[in-house]
Every structure is written in structure tokens, then in C-alpha cells.
Design a protein around this motif. Structure first.
Motif, PDB file in Angstrom:
ATOM      1  N   UNK A 159       0.839  -1.192   0.000  1.00 18.21           N
ATOM      2  CA  UNK A 159       0.000   0.000   0.000  1.00 18.21           C
ATOM      3  C   UNK A 159       0.875   1.243   0.000  1.00 18.21           C
ATOM      4  N   UNK A 160       0.567   2.193  -0.862  1.00 15.72           N
ATOM      5  CA  UNK A 160       1.344   3.425  -0.957  1.00 15.72           C
ATOM      6  C   UNK A 160       0.793   4.460   0.012  1.00 15.72           C
ATOM      7  N   UNK A 161       1.680   5.069   0.781  1.00 12.12           N
ATOM      8  CA  UNK A 161       1.254   6.073   1.748  1.00 12.12           C
ATOM      9  C   UNK A 161       2.410   7.030   2.025  1.00 12.12           C
ATOM     10  N   UNK A 162       2.057   8.298   2.239  1.00 12.19           N
ATOM     11  CA  UNK A 162       3.053   9.282   2.659  1.00 12.19           C
ATOM     12  C   UNK A 162       3.103   9.236   4.185  1.00 12.19           C
ATOM     13  N   UNK A 163       4.216   8.802   4.728  1.00 13.70           N
ATOM     14  CA  UNK A 163       4.346   8.610   6.176  1.00 13.70           C
ATOM     15  C   UNK A 163       5.027   9.807   6.818  1.00 13.70           C
ATOM     16  N   UNK A 164       4.485  10.221   7.955  1.00 16.79           N
ATOM     17  CA  UNK A 164       5.095  11.264   8.768  1.00 16.79           C
ATOM     18  C   UNK A 164       6.043  10.610   9.776  1.00 16.79           C
ATOM     19  N   UNK A 165       6.944  11.388  10.397  1.00 18.03           N
ATOM     20  CA  UNK A 165       7.905  10.797  11.338  1.00 18.03           C
ATOM     21  C   UNK A 165       7.234   9.963  12.422  1.00 18.03           C
ATOM     22  N   UNK A 166       7.820   8.783  12.683  1.00 17.33           N
ATOM     23  CA  UNK A 166       7.242   7.892  13.678  1.00 17.33           C
ATOM     24  C   UNK A 166       8.268   6.884  14.177  1.00 17.33           C
TER      25      UNK A 166
ATOM     26  N   UNK B 122      21.247  17.660   7.653  1.00 17.23           N
ATOM     27  CA  UNK B 122      20.027  16.870   7.816  1.00 17.23           C
ATOM     28  C   UNK B 122      18.843  17.768   8.169  1.00 17.23           C
ATOM     29  N   UNK B 123      19.077  18.690   9.114  1.00 10.67           N
ATOM     30  CA  UNK B 123      17.995  19.556   9.582  1.00 10.67           C
ATOM     31  C   UNK B 123      17.503  20.473   8.468  1.00 10.67           C
ATOM     32  N   UNK B 124      18.433  20.964   7.640  1.00 10.99           N
ATOM     33  CA  UNK B 124      18.040  21.838   6.535  1.00 10.99           C
ATOM     34  C   UNK B 124      17.266  21.064   5.459  1.00 10.99           C
TER      35      UNK B 124
ATOM     36  N   UNK C 159       9.592  19.518   4.757  1.00 12.63           N
ATOM     37  CA  UNK C 159       8.367  20.069   5.353  1.00 12.63           C
ATOM     38  C   UNK C 159       7.720  21.086   4.417  1.00 12.63           C
ATOM     39  N   UNK C 160       8.559  21.898   3.749  1.00  8.41           N
ATOM     40  CA  UNK C 160       8.022  22.878   2.804  1.00  8.41           C
ATOM     41  C   UNK C 160       7.307  22.175   1.643  1.00  8.41           C
ATOM     42  N   UNK C 161       7.925  21.116   1.130  1.00 12.55           N
ATOM     43  CA  UNK C 161       7.303  20.376   0.035  1.00 12.55           C
ATOM     44  C   UNK C 161       5.985  19.759   0.493  1.00 12.55           C
ATOM     45  N   UNK C 162       5.969  19.206   1.687  1.00 14.92           N
ATOM     46  CA  UNK C 162       4.756  18.590   2.213  1.00 14.92           C
ATOM     47  C   UNK C 162       3.604  19.599   2.305  1.00 14.92           C
ATOM     48  N   UNK C 163       3.933  20.817   2.653  1.00 14.33           N
ATOM     49  CA  UNK C 163       2.911  21.846   2.825  1.00 14.33           C
ATOM     50  C   UNK C 163       2.478  22.486   1.514  1.00 14.33           C
ATOM     51  N   UNK C 164       3.327  22.397   0.472  1.00 19.24           N
ATOM     52  CA  UNK C 164       3.054  23.120  -0.772  1.00 19.24           C
ATOM     53  C   UNK C 164       3.230  22.238  -2.012  1.00 19.24           C
ATOM     54  N   UNK C 165       3.094  20.917  -1.883  1.00 21.78           N
ATOM     55  CA  UNK C 165       3.400  20.021  -2.999  1.00 21.78           C
ATOM     56  C   UNK C 165       2.517  20.279  -4.220  1.00 21.78           C
ATOM     57  N   UNK C 166       1.310  20.829  -4.011  1.00 21.85           N
ATOM     58  CA  UNK C 166       0.404  21.044  -5.141  1.00 21.85           C
ATOM     59  C   UNK C 166       0.731  22.337  -5.890  1.00 21.85           C
ATOM     60  N   UNK C 167       1.672  23.120  -5.389  1.00 19.95           N
ATOM     61  CA  UNK C 167       2.056  24.375  -6.019  1.00 19.95           C
ATOM     62  C   UNK C 167       3.308  24.183  -6.879  1.00 19.95           C
TER      63      UNK C 167
END
Length: 301
Positions: free
Chosen positions: A53-60, A199-201, A207-215
Motif C-alpha cells: 500500500x502506498x502512503x506518505x508517512x510522517x515521522x514515527x 540533515x535539519x536543513x 516540510x516545505x514540500x509537504x505543505x506546498x506540494x500542489x504548487x
């Protein structure tokens, strides 16, 4: 390539595991997911192997208590079981499936959401933990320590008593993350929460891509966010995600579209436009290239 550490379970771990299985059986009387909010805990039970199953996973942190599962990041396979947990430091598009499960021996697992803030807070108390360098993957399979198993066991005990969950579950989650940071993959997990490090950068760019991927997004703009040159961004981004920035954006869009088409039953054209595609035909071609079937076939299945 299958990434999985190997070690033997001790007698103490076997005893703990039996207790954890008993508690999980009581907490998951039904198949599927049991979400415990606002703690960010998900309990999982399955009685048969599942399809990828394809899913976008957040940190866990994902701990298997019984059975076995595998996740795929591009061509990399990560296998995990009661001896090894999966940790995700950044949001990644994965495919995953349960490998071992039966009605007699159901698959049982617990997923605990984590955040950069949680890791950063704990790092203040771990001054000797040196974040890993150079850039490493934002996903890893880690051996289960007895201390981490004991913490997960306590967390399950807390969850069986709802009146204690709100107060005690966050403490158990913090302790579980603490023990994860003390393990051999601790430096890799810590790197994504350490200010100023590559890594942090990269995590900020993700995070930016996750918030604006449709743009509309381009490498130059993302490099500015990371305070890197485009070539440096490409190098470190691929080290973390196993994809170039543009490949990652495309995969994130397609994974979100896959959820829209298969779960929410959104029309194919609407799903394409919602995730940022201007051409439905291009969307269909790239969807098939990633998932092995055109969107209409996925929608009908």
C-alpha cells in the motif's frame, strides 16, 4: 536491497513480548487500525498478509509486537519484526505491507508519531550524542533494546486504563524516544533535529514540500530555503530520501493522488489537478510508471 539488523531474542525479551502480545490482543479486538488521539498512537491488527500500500508517512517509531512487515523506499526494502523497529525522521513516500500474519497469530503493532520538537527537547539532556554526518537516510531499522521493550510494555499497560492515558501516555512516548536515541541509530535520528546541520536543513525543505506540494516548486527555490547551492541540495536530499528533489515532489504528488483516487473516490482529473498536475495524460503516465497501473484501474480495484 533488504535492510534489517539481525540478532537473537533474549529470554527477558521473550517474556516481555508475551506480556505485550496479551495486552495488544485486548486493545485490538477488531481488525485494522485503532487510533488513540491526541497522543498520536495507532494500534494495528491484521490476520493475513496484506498487499503493498502506498502512503506518505510522517515521522514515527513503529514497533511490531507480533508478525513481520516490510516498507519500501524506492528500490530499498526495510524489514522489521519484534526484534527490530522502524524509525522515520522525515516525511517519506513509502509502500508497505504485512508479511506475516494469521488468525491464530495475528500481526500486532504500535505506531507512535514523533516530531522534531520532541527530539530537540530530548537532545538537551543528551549532550554527548553526536548527530551523524554526512547525510544519512531519513528512515532506519533499529534493534529493539530491552529498555525500549519495557517502555512499550508500560505504554500498553497505560492504554488499557483510559483514565491514565492522557497523563501517562505522553511520558511513555517521551521515554520510548529517549531509548531510541540511545540506540545505535541515535545519531542518525538526532541529526534531523540539530540546528544548522545538513540533515535539519533537508528536513526543512521536506516540510516545505509537504505543505506546498500542489504548487509550482523548483530546485532553486528549495535550495534557497535550505541555504545551499542547487547541486549541494541535490546531493544531500538524495542521501536522505533516496530521490532527487524533483523526483520526491513527483512521488509525493502521486501518493496523495493515489489516496484521493482509491480511498476518497475522487475523479481522476480532479485528483490530478488537486495535487498540482496541469495535464491529466501526463498524470496518468507517471501514475502508471510508479504504481504499475493507470488511475482508472486503481480506482476500480
Amino acid at each position: 536491497m533488504d535492510i534489517q539488523p539481525h540478532h537473537q531474542m533474549t529470554t527477558a525479551q521473550q517474556t516481555l513480548l508475551c506480556a505485550m502480545i496479551e495486552k495488544m490482543q485486548a486493545l485490538t479486538p477488531e481488525l485494522g487500525l485503532t487510533v488513540i488521539e491526541p497522543q498520536g498512537i495507532t494500534l494495528i491488527r491484521a490476520e493475513s498478509p496484506t498487499e503493498r500500500n502506498a502512503i506518505v508517512c510522517q515521522p514515527f517509531i513503529y514497533v511490531v509486537i507480533q508478525g513481520k512487515k516490510a516498507s519500501y523506499l524506492g528500490d530499498e526494502k526495510y524489514s522489521y519484526d519484534p526484534l527490530n523497529f522502524l524509525a522515520l525522521s522525515v516525511s517519506l513516500p513509502l509502500e508497505a505491507h504485512v508479511i506475516e500474519a494469521s488468525p491464530e497469530t495475528p500481526y500486532l503493532a504500535i505506531k507512535i508519531d514523533i516530531s522534531t520538537e520532541m527530539v530537540s527537547d530530548l537532545l538537551l539532556h543528551l549532550p554527548t550524542l553526536q548527530p551523524q554526518s554526512p547525510s544519512q537516510r531519513g528512515i532506519c531499522v533499529c534493534p529493539m533494546s530491552i529498555a525500549l521493550m519495557q517502555t512499550i510494555d508500560r505504554l500498553l499497560s497505560v492504554l488499557t486504563e483510559p483514565k491514565h492515558t492522557e497523563v501517562l501516555a505522553p511520558l511513555c512516548i517521551k521515554e520510548a524516544l529517549y531509548h531510541a536515541l540511545l540506540g545505535p541509530q541515535g545519531p542518525q535520528l538526532a541529526a534531523f533535529a540539530s540546528q544548522g546541520r545538513q540533515h535539519q536543513r533537508i528536513a526543512e525543505v521536506i516540510r516545505h514540500i509537504q505543505q506546498h506540494y500542489e504548487q509550482p516548486l523548483d530546485v532553486d527555490g528549495l535550495a534557497t530555503i535550505a541555504n545551499m547551492s542547487p547541486s549541494s541540495l541535490h546531493q544531500h536530499f538524495k542521501a536522505v530520501t533516496n530521490a532527487s528533489p524533483l523526483q520526491y515532489i513527483k512521488t509525493i504528488r502521486l501518493h496523495h493522488a493515489h489516496q484521493l483516487v482509491t480511498v476518497q473516490q475522487t475523479s481522476i482529473s480532479q485528483a490530478a489537478y488537486q495535487v498540482g498536475y496541469q495535464s491529466v495524460s501526463q498524470f496518468s503516465r507517471e501514475y502508471k510508471r510508479l504504481f504499475g497501473q493507470v488511475p482508472s484501474e486503481a480506482k476500480a480495484s
